[in-house]
Design an enzyme around this catalytic site. Structure first.
Site, PDB file in Angstrom:
ATOM      1  N   SER A 135       8.569  -0.698   0.791  1.00 31.68           N
ATOM      2  CA  SER A 135       9.847  -0.263   1.357  1.00 31.68           C
ATOM      3  C   SER A 135      10.987  -0.960   0.645  1.00 31.68           C
ATOM      4  CB  SER A 135       9.918  -0.595   2.856  1.00 31.68           C
ATOM      5  OG  SER A 135       8.903   0.076   3.578  1.00 31.68           O
TER       6      SER A 135
ATOM      7  N   SER B 299       6.443   4.856   1.865  1.00 33.19           N
ATOM      8  CA  SER B 299       7.557   3.969   1.556  1.00 33.19           C
ATOM      9  C   SER B 299       8.701   4.202   2.532  1.00 33.19           C
ATOM     10  CB  SER B 299       8.043   4.222   0.123  1.00 33.19           C
ATOM     11  OG  SER B 299       9.052   3.310  -0.244  1.00 33.19           O
TER      12      SER B 299
ATOM     13  N   ASP C 174      12.490   3.836   2.801  1.00 34.14           N
ATOM     14  CA  ASP C 174      13.631   3.646   1.903  1.00 34.14           C
ATOM     15  C   ASP C 174      14.899   3.988   2.683  1.00 34.14           C
ATOM     16  OD1 ASP C 174      11.766   3.338  -0.426  1.00 34.14           O
ATOM     17  OD2 ASP C 174      11.352   5.417   0.105  1.00 34.14           O
TER      18      ASP C 174
END
Length: 339
Positions: free
Chosen positions: A226, A264, A266
């Site tokens: 992340s 992930s 983000d």
């Protein structure tokens, strides 16, 4: 040594004097680092402005590029366009603890919160430092959060500090990084600064500004890390414009080789120190000053460049950390020295 000390220059816009998020006047950053045994974690605090943020809120926006994350407070920021607490960054299992710390701090400043007025929206963002830290230890405490807030200053420590202590990035040791860009608005110098908690990217995918592909020779894994990006500016923008600016941070992340994988998280949070909003308005309208959309491209560019350089600074300043079972990540600084 930061990225520029290694000859890695990102973009064409000039940086601020510190090349940090704290080039935006009034912004301060502090860390509390927790390292004991197999625990390598901590808290990073961003204080957007001095004074009572609950009573005098900042215009803010959030952009979720890929939402595999457990942050707190972002829904209300997106809905109302305001930020009313400092921002804390920590590990995934430390979010609730940091929320409690921010709530207690806000109540101490404004005792009517939750009783004679609304509750407070504490903003905490996270990344999973599990591979390099025993995240199940639940090591982050409210005292750590308060210590990070108390340590806030204009000089920003980078690398393996605070929330960045146990983070990894593109197979290398990651962590905290910051950068800024200077932009002229209305004949005056303004700034946009970025601070990142870099914990993303597959090993071997990192592409440096000079075109080299930095490979730590680690086994490739799925993209499941992340990154949290916090953007600060003293350019007068509204929430809509600020969200558009936050979206451009994604360009800076992608330039380095990331593709925002399934696993992930983000997330970009942005705020401006202009266009403050009182908790209780005295009238029916509030006057705001807004940048012309015809002038916003420079701010877009600043967001992309400062985010990219902040990530590189996190990588270049990171120091060695050994986690559970002796796991460690190579350092980009060592790779650069050898290549």
């Amino acid at each position: 040594m930061r990225a520029r000390d290694h000859g890695l220059v990102t973009g064409i816009m000039p940086p601020g004097a510190r090349n940090a998020i704290t080039d935006v006047p009034g912004v301060r950053v502090g860390h509390a680092t927790v390292r004991r045994g197999e625990v390598n974690t901590g808290v990073t605090a961003i204080i957007p402005q001095p004074g009572n943020l609950f009573l005098n809120k900042l215009t803010a926006a959030v952009e979720v590029i890929n939402g595999f994350g457990k942050s707190a407070g972002l829904v209300q920021v997106g809905e109302l366009g305001t930020l009313e607490t400092p921002v804390l960054l920590t590990n995934t299992f430390g979010v609730g603890t940091c929320v409690n710390a921010l709530v207690r701090r806000a109540i101490a400043e404004t005792p009517q919160i939750g009783r004679r007025t609304s509750t407070v929206n504490a903003v905490v963002c996270e990344c999973n430092d599990g591979p390099l830290s025993d995240i199940q230890a639940l090591a982050v405490t409210e005292s750590d959060a308060l210590a990070a807030l108390g340590a806030a200053e204009t000089t920003v420590a980078e690398g393996s500090v605070g929330a960045g202590t146990g983070m990894s990035c593109f197979g290398f040791k990651g962590g905290i990084g910051t950068a800024s860009r200077r932009v002229a608005v209305g004949g005056q110098d303004c700034h946009l600064g970025a601070l990142v908690l870099a914990n993303f990217g597959r090993a071997g995918d990192l592409v440096l500004p000079d075109g080299r592909r930095a490979d730590p020779r680690a086994l490739p894994e799925a993209e499941k890390g992340s990154i949290i990006v916090v953007l600060a500016t003293d350019v007068p923008v509204d929430q809509r414009q600020l969200q558009r600016i936050c979206r451009r941070a994604g360009a800076g992340i992608a330039r380095l080789g990331a593709f925002f994988g399934h696993g992930s998280g983000d997330i970009v949070l942005g705020f401006t120190t202009v266009n403050r909003l009182p908790h209780q308005s005295e009238g029916d309208t509030i006057p705001l000053v807004r940048l012309s959309d015809d002038r916003i491209d420079d701010i877009f560019c600043a967001a992309a460049e400062s985010t990219e350089e902040a990530i590189l600074n996190a990588l270049c300043t990171a120091t060695a950390v050994t986690g559970p079972d002796g796991l460690a990540r190579p350092l980009l600084a060592d790779w650069l020295a050898a290549h």
